[in-house]
Design a protein around this motif. Structure first.
Motif, PDB file in Angstrom:
ATOM      1  N   VAL A  76       0.855  -1.182   0.000  1.00 24.95           N
ATOM      2  CA  VAL A  76       0.000   0.000   0.000  1.00 24.95           C
ATOM      3  C   VAL A  76       0.892   1.234   0.000  1.00 24.95           C
ATOM      4  O   VAL A  76       1.742   1.384   0.872  1.00 24.95           O
ATOM      5  CB  VAL A  76      -0.916   0.019   1.249  1.00 24.95           C
ATOM      6  N   ALA A  77       0.713   2.087  -0.981  1.00 23.88           N
ATOM      7  CA  ALA A  77       1.482   3.331  -1.042  1.00 23.88           C
ATOM      8  C   ALA A  77       0.857   4.346  -0.096  1.00 23.88           C
ATOM      9  O   ALA A  77      -0.356   4.525  -0.083  1.00 23.88           O
ATOM     10  CB  ALA A  77       1.489   3.862  -2.462  1.00 23.88           C
ATOM     11  N   GLU A  78       1.680   4.991   0.706  1.00 25.09           N
ATOM     12  CA  GLU A  78       1.186   5.986   1.650  1.00 25.09           C
ATOM     13  C   GLU A  78       1.346   7.369   1.032  1.00 25.09           C
ATOM     14  O   GLU A  78       2.423   7.708   0.542  1.00 25.09           O
ATOM     15  CB  GLU A  78       1.972   5.890   2.947  1.00 25.09           C
ATOM     16  N   PRO A  79       0.292   8.186   1.032  1.00 25.86           N
ATOM     17  CA  PRO A  79       0.390   9.528   0.463  1.00 25.86           C
ATOM     18  C   PRO A  79       1.463  10.365   1.164  1.00 25.86           C
ATOM     19  O   PRO A  79       1.645  10.265   2.377  1.00 25.86           O
ATOM     20  CB  PRO A  79      -0.995  10.135   0.694  1.00 25.86           C
ATOM     21  N   VAL A 113       2.700  11.120   5.301  1.00 25.16           N
ATOM     22  CA  VAL A 113       4.063  10.964   5.822  1.00 25.16           C
ATOM     23  C   VAL A 113       4.519  12.276   6.454  1.00 25.16           C
ATOM     24  O   VAL A 113       5.060  12.301   7.560  1.00 25.16           O
ATOM     25  CB  VAL A 113       5.034  10.533   4.702  1.00 25.16           C
ATOM     26  N   ALA A 114       4.285  13.399   5.780  1.00 18.50           N
ATOM     27  CA  ALA A 114       4.686  14.720   6.293  1.00 18.50           C
ATOM     28  C   ALA A 114       3.901  15.078   7.559  1.00 18.50           C
ATOM     29  O   ALA A 114       4.464  15.665   8.492  1.00 18.50           O
ATOM     30  CB  ALA A 114       4.473  15.782   5.220  1.00 18.50           C
ATOM     31  N   ALA A 115       2.629  14.701   7.622  1.00 16.58           N
ATOM     32  CA  ALA A 115       1.796  15.041   8.783  1.00 16.58           C
ATOM     33  C   ALA A 115       2.305  14.384  10.054  1.00 16.58           C
ATOM     34  O   ALA A 115       2.152  14.922  11.149  1.00 16.58           O
ATOM     35  CB  ALA A 115       0.343  14.643   8.526  1.00 16.58           C
ATOM     36  N   ARG A 116       2.923  13.203   9.929  1.00 11.18           N
ATOM     37  CA  ARG A 116       3.453  12.517  11.109  1.00 11.18           C
ATOM     38  C   ARG A 116       4.633  13.250  11.724  1.00 11.18           C
ATOM     39  O   ARG A 116       5.020  12.958  12.846  1.00 11.18           O
ATOM     40  CB  ARG A 116       3.856  11.088  10.760  1.00 11.18           C
ATOM     41  N   CYS A 117       5.231  14.184  11.010  1.00 12.45           N
ATOM     42  CA  CYS A 117       6.388  14.928  11.530  1.00 12.45           C
ATOM     43  C   CYS A 117       5.976  16.255  12.155  1.00 12.45           C
ATOM     44  O   CYS A 117       6.827  17.003  12.639  1.00 12.45           O
ATOM     45  CB  CYS A 117       7.391  15.171  10.405  1.00 12.45           C
ATOM     46  N   SER A 147       4.207  18.677  18.484  1.00 11.87           N
ATOM     47  CA  SER A 147       5.158  18.394  19.559  1.00 11.87           C
ATOM     48  C   SER A 147       5.327  16.883  19.702  1.00 11.87           C
ATOM     49  O   SER A 147       4.536  16.097  19.187  1.00 11.87           O
ATOM     50  CB  SER A 147       4.647  18.975  20.879  1.00 11.87           C
ATOM     51  N   TYR A 148       6.348  16.488  20.434  1.00 11.37           N
ATOM     52  CA  TYR A 148       6.600  15.074  20.677  1.00 11.37           C
ATOM     53  C   TYR A 148       5.385  14.425  21.347  1.00 11.37           C
ATOM     54  O   TYR A 148       4.949  13.351  20.952  1.00 11.37           O
ATOM     55  CB  TYR A 148       7.851  14.908  21.534  1.00 11.37           C
ATOM     56  N   ALA A 149       4.823  15.103  22.347  1.00 11.46           N
ATOM     57  CA  ALA A 149       3.659  14.559  23.062  1.00 11.46           C
ATOM     58  C   ALA A 149       2.473  14.372  22.110  1.00 11.46           C
ATOM     59  O   ALA A 149       1.770  13.358  22.185  1.00 11.46           O
ATOM     60  CB  ALA A 149       3.283  15.473  24.223  1.00 11.46           C
ATOM     61  N   GLU A 150       2.244  15.328  21.220  1.00 12.64           N
ATOM     62  CA  GLU A 150       1.146  15.200  20.251  1.00 12.64           C
ATOM     63  C   GLU A 150       1.394  14.025  19.311  1.00 12.64           C
ATOM     64  O   GLU A 150       0.479  13.275  18.974  1.00 12.64           O
ATOM     65  CB  GLU A 150       1.011  16.482  19.436  1.00 12.64           C
ATOM     66  N   ARG A 151       2.643  13.862  18.891  1.00 14.92           N
ATOM     67  CA  ARG A 151       2.986  12.772  17.978  1.00 14.92           C
ATOM     68  C   ARG A 151       2.812  11.412  18.654  1.00 14.92           C
ATOM     69  O   ARG A 151       2.352  10.468  18.033  1.00 14.92           O
ATOM     70  CB  ARG A 151       4.404  12.964  17.455  1.00 14.92           C
ATOM     71  N   PHE A 166       4.669   6.999  16.249  1.00 15.33           N
ATOM     72  CA  PHE A 166       5.852   6.158  16.444  1.00 15.33           C
ATOM     73  C   PHE A 166       5.500   4.673  16.521  1.00 15.33           C
ATOM     74  O   PHE A 166       6.362   3.858  16.785  1.00 15.33           O
ATOM     75  CB  PHE A 166       6.603   6.591  17.705  1.00 15.33           C
ATOM     76  N   GLU A 167       4.247   4.343  16.302  1.00 11.68           N
ATOM     77  CA  GLU A 167       3.843   2.936  16.310  1.00 11.68           C
ATOM     78  C   GLU A 167       4.514   2.236  15.138  1.00 11.68           C
ATOM     79  O   GLU A 167       4.562   2.747  14.030  1.00 11.68           O
ATOM     80  CB  GLU A 167       2.328   2.835  16.166  1.00 11.68           C
TER      81      GLU A 167
END
Length: 108
Positions: A7-10, A14-18, A21-25, A31-32
């Motif tokens: 499955v190709a990820e848009p 990918v950019a949204a995961r970066c 803040s660390y806590a929000e991520r 990070f799963e």
């Protein structure tokens, strides 16, 4: 999935995961691991490490506050589609169909 289909990820996902803040991520699950079980027929995340706070004691007012364990580092996992195809277990790669999920935790 055992036939190499992926499955190709848009790029936007990918950019949204970066972002944030660390806590929000962490809250979002950025990070799963993509997989923790990787066979030719079944691929998913089944294995987790749970870090729970110490349970409150019955006489919490009498005892000093203990520091909480803290995550320090998530250890890298396989590049699944490069290393693990067509699936696990595989000699020289992983002895199980589950991959190791590891972290460094600071415990007081």
């Amino acid at each position: 999935m055992g036939n190499g289909w992926r499955v190709a990820e848009p790029e936007a996902d990918v950019a949204a995961r970066c972002e944030g803040s660390y806590a929000e991520r962490v809250e979002r699950g950025d990070f799963e691991p993509l997989y923790s079980n990787f066979t030719p027929l079944w691929r998913c995340t089944l294995d987790y490490i749970l870090l729970l706070p110490p349970s409150p004691s019955s006489s919490a007012a009498e005892q000093p506050q203990r520091p909480q364990p803290r995550w320090r580092k998530l250890l890298e996992m396989h590049d699944f589609h490069e290393t693990c195809e067509p699936g696990l277990p595989r000699k020289g790669v992983e002895p199980s169909d589950h991959v190791a999920v590891a972290t460094v935790v600071e415990v007081y």
